[in-house]
Motif scaffolding. Sequence first.
Motif, PDB file in Angstrom:
ATOM      1  N   ARG A   1       0.813  -1.218   0.000  1.00  0.00           N
ATOM      2  CA  ARG A   1       0.000   0.000   0.000  1.00  0.00           C
ATOM      3  C   ARG A   1       0.845   1.267   0.000  1.00  0.00           C
ATOM      4  N   ILE A   2       2.052   1.200   0.574  1.00  0.00           N
ATOM      5  CA  ILE A   2       2.889   2.404   0.642  1.00  0.00           C
ATOM      6  C   ILE A   2       4.042   2.366  -0.356  1.00  0.00           C
ATOM      7  N   ARG A   3       4.027   1.404  -1.287  1.00  0.00           N
ATOM      8  CA  ARG A   3       5.167   1.238  -2.185  1.00  0.00           C
ATOM      9  C   ARG A   3       5.444   2.470  -3.020  1.00  0.00           C
ATOM     10  N   LYS A   4       4.383   3.203  -3.393  1.00  0.00           N
ATOM     11  CA  LYS A   4       4.573   4.375  -4.263  1.00  0.00           C
ATOM     12  C   LYS A   4       5.268   5.522  -3.532  1.00  0.00           C
ATOM     13  N   TYR A   5       5.286   5.443  -2.178  1.00  0.00           N
ATOM     14  CA  TYR A   5       5.960   6.481  -1.418  1.00  0.00           C
ATOM     15  C   TYR A   5       7.399   6.117  -1.086  1.00  0.00           C
ATOM     16  N   LEU A   6       7.823   4.933  -1.452  1.00  0.00           N
ATOM     17  CA  LEU A   6       9.173   4.478  -1.128  1.00  0.00           C
ATOM     18  C   LEU A   6      10.163   4.960  -2.177  1.00  0.00           C
ATOM     19  N   ASP A   7      11.343   5.322  -1.728  1.00  0.00           N
ATOM     20  CA  ASP A   7      12.399   5.800  -2.625  1.00  0.00           C
ATOM     21  C   ASP A   7      13.275   4.605  -3.000  1.00  0.00           C
ATOM     22  N   LEU A   8      13.228   4.202  -4.247  1.00  0.00           N
ATOM     23  CA  LEU A   8      13.975   3.040  -4.708  1.00  0.00           C
ATOM     24  C   LEU A   8      15.476   3.312  -4.744  1.00  0.00           C
TER      25      LEU A   8
END
Length: 256
Positions: free
Chosen positions: A247-254
Motif C-alpha cells: 500500500r505504501i510502495r509508491k511512497y518508497l524511494d527506490l
Amino acid sequence: MNEALQSAYKRYHSTETALLKVRNDLLKDVNNGKQCLLVLLDLSAPLDTIDHCLLLNRLQSEYGIKGKALSWFSSYLADRTQRVYIKGTCSSDRPLQYGVPQGSVLGPILFTLNTEPISRIAMMHGIHHHKYADDTQLYIDFILTAEEDQGRAEAFWRMERCIKDIKYWRAYNKLKLNDSKTEVLVVTSKVHAEMNQDITLRIGDTAIIPTEAARNLGIIFDNRLSLESHVAQLCKSAFFQIKKIYRIRKYLDLEA
C-alpha cells in the motif's frame, strides 16, 4: 533447587530450550504409541503478589539463608512504596507489602526460589513438568485403546490431583492461578485424535475441554505437534505486513 526444569534466568537457556525439552518428551511418547496430557498453567501477576514474610521464611527454612544474609534480603524488600501518576495528578505513597522489584537482578532469582515447591508437588504426583519464569507446563503420558480408556482416566485423575495441590499451595502463598485461562491439550497421533473429543479436565470449579491448539511461550502447539497452526499464523502475519508494504510502495524511494 531443580534447575534442570527451569529455563528462565539462566545462561544458555531461553524459551527455545524450554520448548525443545517439552516437545521432545512429548514426541518420544507419541512415537512409542502413547498419548500425552499437556496442561499450560496461567499465573496472575506472580511478581506482584509475593508475600515478603513467606518468602523470607522460605529462604531461611528451605535454603539455609540466615543471619546477615537474611537481613540483607529483608532490607532489600522492606520500606518500598509506590504511587500512581495520571494526567498530572499524583497519588500519595503507599507501602508495598507484596511483590519483588521487576527489572531488578534479585527479582527473578527470588521469584524462582519462591516457586520451587511447584516442582516438588509435580514430582510427588508423578507428573512431568518444565517451567519458564511464571509459565508452568505439566504433562503425563498414558496408553489408550479403543476398548479401554482406564489409562486416560488415571492420567486425568492424577493431573487433577496435582493441580489441586498446586492451587492450594499457590493460594496459601498468595499466588493466583487463573483456572479459565489454563490450556489443556491431549497430544496424540492422527489415528487416535478422534478418541479424545468427549473429555474434560476439572480445575477447581472449571471444566476445561482440551483444545486443538494453544499458544505456548510464543509458539502455537497443536495436539499432534505438527506446527501447522504455528506456520499458518506466521504466514498470515507475513502476508499482512507485505500487504502494508504494498500500500505504501509508491511512497518508497527506490534509490535509497
